[in-house]
Scaffold this motif. Structure first.
Motif, short mmCIF file in Angstrom:
data_model
loop_
_atom_site.label_atom_id
_atom_site.label_comp_id
_atom_site.label_asym_id
_atom_site.label_seq_id
_atom_site.Cartn_x
_atom_site.Cartn_y
_atom_site.Cartn_z
N UNK A 29 0.83 -1.20 0.00
CA UNK A 29 0.00 0.00 0.00
C UNK A 29 0.86 1.25 0.00
N UNK A 30 0.64 2.09 -0.99
CA UNK A 30 1.46 3.28 -1.18
C UNK A 30 2.62 3.04 -2.13
N UNK A 31 2.78 1.79 -2.54
CA UNK A 31 3.90 1.43 -3.42
C UNK A 31 3.38 0.74 -4.68
N UNK A 32 2.91 -0.49 -4.55
CA UNK A 32 2.27 -1.15 -5.69
C UNK A 32 0.91 -0.52 -5.98
N UNK A 33 0.29 0.05 -4.95
CA UNK A 33 -0.99 0.73 -5.12
C UNK A 33 -0.90 2.12 -4.49
N UNK A 34 -1.36 3.12 -5.20
CA UNK A 34 -1.37 4.48 -4.69
C UNK A 34 -2.20 4.51 -3.41
#
Length: 230
Positions: free
Chosen positions: A11-16
């Motif tokens: 979360x925050x990396x692979x998904x905004x």
């Protein structure tokens, strides 16, 4: 240095983070409050979530915390609510969050795998949610390991889950990059002796991340160019 592996935060990396979790959190808070506006505000305050804008504040303990820590945070505003039950409910609801990757994941991961890199995910979310999210994104088979805070290796910022990935893949940690959006990710990476790559698709900015990062990229889509330059 040539890398042999890349370990991603979720979360925050692979998904905004904001695009994926703001709407989910707003829905969770309002459902838990069940029409009680004062209770909704208490839950939101505990989570550092602004109900006027439906946004997490960068100070929220939920952002980089484990699913258990998030449940404990929410439960602090719900006296009498069983934390185990709440954690289970949040885990199940999180599995159907509206995922928003910063770039199409399959082409990027295919390119990285094509370079001979072994790929993994280590998230402070549950392993259940990690598997559900990677499956929903159609990329579960791109990863050698999907590790959650409850997979038996500990949680970030401890380095143990990162070292578990390196060990399982037979990799020297110094030839593995930890990619994440929070200081938890980067502190864990440094402690594991890994290359630390920060991305700006979470809520932390460059000033917060730079002391712990070897490089800061706008998002994971910049990894191939960075690898070529490095």
């Amino acid at each position: 240095m040539k890398l042999d592996g890349i370990l991603f935060d979720k979360d925050g990396t692979l998904f905004d983070f904001a695009a994926t979790w703001n709407a989910w959190a707003a829905s969770l808070i309002r459902d838990l409050a069940d029409g009680d506006d004062a209770l909704a505000r208490r839950i939101a305050d505990a989570a550092h979530f602004d109900l006027a804008t439906d946004q997490f504040a960068p100070t929220s303990p939920i952002i980089a915390g484990t699913n258990r820590e998030a449940a404990e945070c929410i439960a602090s505003a719900l006296p009498g609510r069983d934390v185990d039950e709440l954690e289970q409910e949040m885990m199940i609801r999180a599995a159907s969050a509206p995922l928003q990757p910063p770039v199409p994941l399959e082409p990027l991961l295919a390119e990285l795998a094509g370079r001979g890199l072994q790929l993994g995910v280590m998230t402070n979310d549950s392993e259940y949610a990690a598997r559900a999210h990677m499956g929903a994104a159609g990329v579960a088979d791109r990863f050698r390991m999907l590790i959650g805070f409850d997979s038996g290796h500990g949680a970030k910022p401890a380095p143990t889950p990162l070292l578990a990935f390196a060990s399982a893949c037979g990799l020297d940690p110094a030839r593995v990059a930890m990619v994440g959006d929070s200081t938890h990710d980067l502190i864990a990476g440094r402690a594991a002796g890994m290359v630390t790559i920060a991305v700006l698709t979470g809520l932390a900015g460059p000033a917060e991340l730079s002391p712990h990062a070897d490089v800061i990229l706008p998002h994971i889509g910049h990894l191939p160019d960075w690898l070529d330059a490095a």
